[in-house]
Design a protein around this motif. Structure first.
Motif, short mmCIF file in Angstrom:
data_model
loop_
_atom_site.label_atom_id
_atom_site.label_comp_id
_atom_site.label_asym_id
_atom_site.label_seq_id
_atom_site.Cartn_x
_atom_site.Cartn_y
_atom_site.Cartn_z
N ASN A 112 -3.12 -13.90 -11.54
CA ASN A 112 -2.20 -14.81 -12.23
C ASN A 112 -0.73 -14.42 -12.08
O ASN A 112 0.08 -14.70 -12.97
CB ASN A 112 -2.56 -14.92 -13.72
N THR A 113 -0.41 -13.78 -10.97
CA THR A 113 1.00 -13.46 -10.69
C THR A 113 1.44 -14.20 -9.43
O THR A 113 0.60 -14.71 -8.67
CB THR A 113 1.20 -11.95 -10.48
N GLU A 114 2.73 -14.24 -9.21
CA GLU A 114 3.25 -14.92 -8.02
C GLU A 114 2.68 -14.30 -6.75
O GLU A 114 2.31 -15.01 -5.81
CB GLU A 114 4.77 -14.84 -8.01
N MET A 115 2.59 -12.98 -6.71
CA MET A 115 2.06 -12.30 -5.54
C MET A 115 0.62 -12.73 -5.26
O MET A 115 0.24 -12.94 -4.09
CB MET A 115 2.13 -10.78 -5.73
N SER A 116 -0.17 -12.87 -6.30
CA SER A 116 -1.57 -13.25 -6.14
C SER A 116 -1.70 -14.64 -5.52
O SER A 116 -2.51 -14.86 -4.60
CB SER A 116 -2.28 -13.21 -7.49
N PHE A 117 -0.90 -15.59 -5.97
CA PHE A 117 -0.97 -16.95 -5.43
C PHE A 117 -0.42 -17.00 -4.00
O PHE A 117 -0.93 -17.75 -3.16
CB PHE A 117 -0.22 -17.91 -6.35
N LEU A 118 0.61 -16.21 -3.73
CA LEU A 118 1.14 -16.17 -2.36
C LEU A 118 0.12 -15.59 -1.39
O LEU A 118 0.04 -16.02 -0.24
CB LEU A 118 2.43 -15.34 -2.33
N TRP A 157 -1.02 -2.21 -13.87
CA TRP A 157 -2.43 -2.03 -14.25
C TRP A 157 -3.35 -2.21 -13.04
O TRP A 157 -4.38 -1.53 -12.92
CB TRP A 157 -2.82 -3.05 -15.32
N PHE A 158 -2.98 -3.10 -12.13
CA PHE A 158 -3.79 -3.40 -10.95
C PHE A 158 -3.88 -2.18 -10.04
O PHE A 158 -4.96 -1.85 -9.51
CB PHE A 158 -3.18 -4.59 -10.22
N LEU A 159 -2.76 -1.50 -9.85
CA LEU A 159 -2.75 -0.31 -9.00
C LEU A 159 -3.49 0.84 -9.65
O LEU A 159 -4.10 1.67 -8.97
CB LEU A 159 -1.30 0.11 -8.70
N LYS A 160 -3.46 0.88 -10.96
CA LYS A 160 -4.10 1.97 -11.69
C LYS A 160 -5.61 1.79 -11.79
O LYS A 160 -6.39 2.71 -11.53
CB LYS A 160 -3.50 2.07 -13.09
N ASN A 161 -6.06 0.58 -12.15
CA ASN A 161 -7.48 0.36 -12.44
C ASN A 161 -8.31 -0.04 -11.22
O ASN A 161 -9.51 0.22 -11.18
CB ASN A 161 -7.63 -0.73 -13.51
N LYS A 162 -7.69 -0.68 -10.23
CA LYS A 162 -8.42 -1.19 -9.07
C LYS A 162 -9.67 -1.94 -9.53
O LYS A 162 -10.79 -1.44 -9.42
CB LYS A 162 -8.79 -0.05 -8.11
N ASP A 210 2.83 -3.82 -0.14
CA ASP A 210 2.06 -4.53 -1.17
C ASP A 210 2.05 -3.76 -2.47
O ASP A 210 2.10 -4.35 -3.56
CB ASP A 210 0.63 -4.76 -0.68
N ARG A 211 1.97 -2.43 -2.41
CA ARG A 211 2.00 -1.63 -3.64
C ARG A 211 3.34 -1.80 -4.35
O ARG A 211 3.38 -1.94 -5.58
CB ARG A 211 1.74 -0.16 -3.32
N ASN A 212 4.43 -1.76 -3.59
CA ASN A 212 5.75 -1.94 -4.20
C ASN A 212 5.89 -3.32 -4.82
O ASN A 212 6.47 -3.48 -5.90
CB ASN A 212 6.85 -1.71 -3.17
N GLN A 213 5.35 -4.33 -4.13
CA GLN A 213 5.43 -5.68 -4.66
C GLN A 213 4.56 -5.84 -5.89
O GLN A 213 4.96 -6.48 -6.88
CB GLN A 213 5.00 -6.69 -3.58
N ALA A 214 3.37 -5.24 -5.87
CA ALA A 214 2.43 -5.40 -6.99
C ALA A 214 2.99 -4.78 -8.27
O ALA A 214 2.85 -5.34 -9.36
CB ALA A 214 1.09 -4.77 -6.64
N LYS A 215 3.59 -3.62 -8.18
CA LYS A 215 4.05 -2.94 -9.39
C LYS A 215 5.29 -3.59 -10.01
O LYS A 215 5.72 -3.19 -11.09
CB LYS A 215 4.31 -1.46 -9.10
N ASN A 216 5.84 -4.59 -9.33
CA ASN A 216 7.02 -5.28 -9.86
C ASN A 216 6.71 -6.72 -10.29
O ASN A 216 7.63 -7.52 -10.46
CB ASN A 216 8.14 -5.30 -8.81
N GLN A 217 5.44 -7.03 -10.48
CA GLN A 217 5.07 -8.39 -10.90
C GLN A 217 5.25 -8.57 -12.41
O GLN A 217 5.08 -7.62 -13.20
CB GLN A 217 3.62 -8.68 -10.53
N SER A 218 5.58 -9.80 -12.79
CA SER A 218 5.75 -10.14 -14.21
C SER A 218 4.88 -11.34 -14.54
O SER A 218 4.28 -11.97 -13.65
CB SER A 218 7.22 -10.44 -14.51
N ILE A 219 4.80 -11.69 -15.81
CA ILE A 219 4.01 -12.84 -16.24
C ILE A 219 4.64 -14.11 -15.68
O ILE A 219 5.86 -14.28 -15.69
CB ILE A 219 3.92 -12.88 -17.78
N TYR A 220 3.80 -14.99 -15.18
CA TYR A 220 4.24 -16.18 -14.44
C TYR A 220 4.18 -17.40 -15.36
O TYR A 220 3.25 -17.55 -16.17
CB TYR A 220 3.30 -16.39 -13.26
N THR A 221 5.14 -18.30 -15.23
CA THR A 221 5.13 -19.52 -16.03
C THR A 221 4.36 -20.62 -15.30
O THR A 221 4.22 -20.61 -14.07
CB THR A 221 6.56 -20.02 -16.29
#
Length: 581
Positions: free
Chosen positions: A265-271, A335-340, A352-363
Motif C-alpha cells: 500500500n505504498t507508492e513504491m509497491s504500486f510502481l 518494517w518491510f526491510l526488518k520483517n521480510k 530498492d532498500r533505500n527507496q523502501a525505507k523512505n516510504q510513507s502512508i499513501y493517500t
C-alpha cells in the motif's frame, strides 16, 4: 561301499572351497546389512541380529504391533507435509494471523514447513530401512529412541492436521483444488511406491508356509494396487482439455501493489506492479480523523509503520483516529526491510532498500492519479470509520469526492466493490464497473448491473465461471500467489486474479499441467501397464529363486549323506572357523 582316501580328500577340498566361497560372499554382504541393522536397531554386530526363518513372522509380537504405527506415522506425516506445502499460497495470511495474536512478526509458516519436511524425511528413512531389512530376511527390532521418534512424528502430524481442520477450515478447499493439478503426479508417485514395496511383499508372501498368511500379506497389497490402477477414472481437472480450448491468460491485479517487492500500500509497491506489467491495482481505504481517505489494511498502525517509535503510547489506537498530519509523520517502509513478510522474497537491491525505507502512508487521491496515468484498473475495500469518528456517516461521500472531483480517474477503470448504496453510486457515477464480492443468481446480478465477481479463490469452479461468462459477467479470484493455483485459474477460465506475486506469474506462459484427454489416458494406462509388468516380474523372480533353492536343498541331501561321509564331513567342518582364521 567304503569311499577311497583320495575321493574323500577331493570331497573335503571341494566342500571347503564351496564353504569358503559362501563365507566370503556372506562376509562381503555383511557391511550393507550391518548398516541397515545399525541405523534401524542400533545393532551393529552380527551376533546381535537374527534372520527370519522361511514361513515365520518378520519380528516378535511387540514389533509386529509397532510396525503398523511406523507405517501410520509415515502416512500421516506425508499427508500433513502435502497439506501444508500446498498451503504456501496463504502463508502470509497465516503469519499475519499469528502476528495479531502474539504481537510480533515471525515466519511461523516456514518453520512449520521445515519441521514437517524433516520429520517426514526421518520417518521415511526408518521405513526404507525396515523394507530393506525385510528384503534381506532380517528380523525387525526398532531401537527405543526411534520408537519415541515415531510417536513424536505421529503425534505432531495428527495434532497439526486436527488444528488445521479446526482453525483453518478453508484450507481443506485449497487441498481439494490442488488435487486438480497434482493428482496425476501423485498417482505416478503412488504407483512407484507400490513397485518398491513389491519386493518385500513378494519375498515374504512366497516364503510363507500357510495360505492364510499369504492372503494376509498379498490381499491388502493387491487391493491398494487395484485402487490406484483405477483411480484415474474418477479424476477431474480443468487442465485436461482438448487442444485449442484454453482461454486467454488471466489478467494480474496487484494485491496492495507488489508486497513481495516493496512495502504494501505504498507508492513504491504500486510502481513495482506497474513495472512488472500488472493490469490493475488493489488496495484498502480508511478515513483519517480529519476526513482524508488513505491506504491502510489493518485496524491499527503497528504492523506496517514505526508507530511504536513515533507514538509509543498510541500503538493500539485505531488508524482512523489519527489526523492526516499525524499519519504523515510515520514511516511505512522500514518494517518491510526488518520483517521480510513473505517466504522466499529474496534480497533487494541497494536502490530498492533505500527507496523502501523512505516510504510513507499513501493517500487515495495519489493512488488514483497514479493508476489513471498508467491506465490501470483499480479495486479497493472501503472500511467504515469506527463509532465516535466524525466521518462515520459521511465516509462514502468523502471517497466519492476524491474519485470524481479530485483524482478525476477515468470511470471505467474503477471496479466498484462496496455493496451499500450501490444504486446511489450508479446514479452519481455512471461508468463504474460494478463488482460483487459473492456468488449470486445471474438474474440478481444483471438486475443490479453487476459486470464482475470478486471471489476468494476457494470458490473457484470452472462450471460457475463458464455460466457467468455466458451472461457477460467476468470473474476475478483473490489472493492467488502460487503458480499451480494460477494455472488452475487459467484452465478454469478465470478472467483475472488478485496476486501478491505479479513479478512471478507474469512469466508463466502456459499452465503447469496441461494435456489433452487422449494424452492423459495414454499416460496413466502406460503407467499402470508398466507397473503391472514390473510387479509381476518381481513376484516371478522371487518364486523362481525360492523354487530353485528348495530344489537344490532336496537334491544335495541324498548325495552328501550317501556312504556315511556327510556326518563325518560335518564334524570335520566344525573346526572350519579356526582353520579359516
Amino acid at each position: 561301499m567304503e569311499a577311497s582316501p583320495t575321493s574323500l580328500k577331493r570331497l573335503k577340498l571341494g566342500k571347503l572351497k564351496v564353504v569358503r566361497r559362501s563365507l566370503l560372499q556372506r562376509y562381503e554382504h555383511q557391511p550393507f546389512i550391518s548398516c541397515l541393522a545399525g541405523f534401524y536397531s542400533c545393532r551393529w554386530k552380527r551376533y546381535q541380529r537374527e534372520k527370519t526363518e522361511p514361513g515365520k513372522c518378520c519380528c516378535n509380537m511387540r514389533e509386529c504391533m509397532f510396525f503398523p504405527l511406523l507405517v501410520a506415522a509415515f502416512c500421516f506425516s506425508l499427508v500433513f507435509l502435502y497439506t501444508w506445502g500446498e498451503g504456501k499460497n496463504d502463508y502470509n495470511s497465516f503469519d499475519w494471523y499469528n502476528y495479531g495474536n502474539l504481537g510480533f512478526w515471525f515466519l511461523w509458516s516456514l518453520v512449520i514447513l521445515i519441521v514437517a519436511a524433516v520429520l517426514f524425511a526421518y520417518i521415511s528413512l526408518l521405513l526404507v530401512l525396515a523394507m530393506c531389512l525385510l528384503a534381506e530376511s532380517q528380523q525387525l527390532y526398532l531401537h527405543w529412541s526411534h520408537k519415541i521418534g515415531t510417536f513424536l512424528v505421529l503425534g505432531f502430524s495428527i495434532a497439526s492436521l486436527f488444528a488445521l481442520s479446526i482453525l483453518w477450515r478453508d484450507h481443506r478447499k485449497t487441498v481439494r483444488l490442488s488435487f486438480q493439478v497434482t493428482a496425476p503426479y501423485l498417482h505416478i508417485g503412488a504407483i512407484a511406491i507400490m513397485i518398491f514395496l513389491a519386493w518385500p511383499v513378494a519375498l515374504h508372501a512366497i516364503r510363507a508356509d500357510k495360505k492364510v498368511t499369504q492372503v494376509i500379506i498379498v490381499g491388502p497389497y493387491l487391493a491398494i494396487l487395484l485402487f490406484l490402477f483405477l483411480i484415474p477414472l474418477g479424476m477431474y481437472s480443468p487442465c485436461i482439455r482438448e487442444m485449442g480450448t484454453l482461454g486467454p491468460k488471466p489478467a494480474l491485479i496487484g494485491h496492495r501493489g507488489a508486497p513481495m517487492l516493496a512495502p504494501e500500500n505504498t507508492e513504491m509497491s504500486f510502481l513495482k506492479t506497474i513495472e512488472h506489467g500488472g493490469d490493475g491495482l488493489e488496495t484498502d481505504v480508511a478515513i483519517s480523523y480529519d476526513g482524508v481517505p488513505f491506504l491502510m489494511h489493518d485496524d491499527t498502525l503497528r504492523r506496517t509503520t514505526n508507530i511504536d517509535e513515533v507514538y509509543p503510547n498510541d500503538t493500539a489506537k485505531a488508524a482512523s483516529f489519527f489526523s492526516w498530519d499525524a499519519l504523515q509523520k510515520l514511516n511505512a517502509g522500514k518494517w518491510f526491510l526488518k520483517n521480510k513478510p513473505f517466504v522466499g522474497m529474496g534480497s533487494l537491491s541497494k536502490a530498492d532498500r533505500n527507496q523502501a525505507k523512505n516510504q510513507s502512508i499513501y493517500t487515495l487521491n495519489s493512488f488514483l492519479r497514479l493508476a489513471d496515468s498508467h491506465n490501470k484498473l483499480v479495486i479497493f475495500d472501503l472500511y467504515r470509520p469506527p463509532e465516535k469518528h466524525p466521518y462515520r456517516n459521511l465516509w462514502l461521500r468523502k471517497v466519492l469526492d476524491v474519485i470524481l472531483k479530485e483524482s478525476k480517474i477515468k470511470r471505467h477503470l474503477v471496479l466498484w466493490l462496496h455493496n451499500s448504496v450501490r444504486s446511489f453510486v450508479q446514479s452519481v457515477a455512471p461508468g463504474f464497473q460494478h463488482t460483487m464480492g459473492r456468488k449470486a443468481p445471474i438474474e440478481d446480478l444483471l438486475k443490479h448491473n453487476i459486470v464482475k465477481l470478486n471471489l476468494v479463490y476457494t470458490d473457484m469452479s470452472s462450471e460457475d465461471i463458464r455460466k457467468y461468462a455466458e451472461a457477460n459477467i467476468t470473474t476475478n479470484f483473490y489472493v492467488v500467489n502460487e503458480p499451480w493455483l494460477y494455472s488452475l485459474a487459467w484452465c478454469s477460465g478465470a478472467h483475472s486474479v488478485t496476486t501478491n506475486a505479479v513479478h512471478l506469474l507474469k512469466d508463466l506462459n502456459q499452465p503447469l499441467f496441461l494435456m489433452t484427454p487422449q494424452q492423459y489416458n495414454t499416460m496413466w494406462i502406460l503407467t499402470d501397464l508398466t507397473a503391472a509388468f514390473l510387479i509381476s516380474l518381481i513376484f516371478a523372480l522371487h518364486w523362481w529363486r525360492e523354487k530353485n533353492f528348495s530344489c537344490c536343498a532336496q537334491d544335495s541331501n541324498p548325495m552328501i549323506e550317501s556312504g556315511g561321509t556327510y556326518n563325518k564331513f560335518k564334524t570335520e567342518l566344525s573346526d572350519m572357523p579356526a582353520v579359516l582364521a
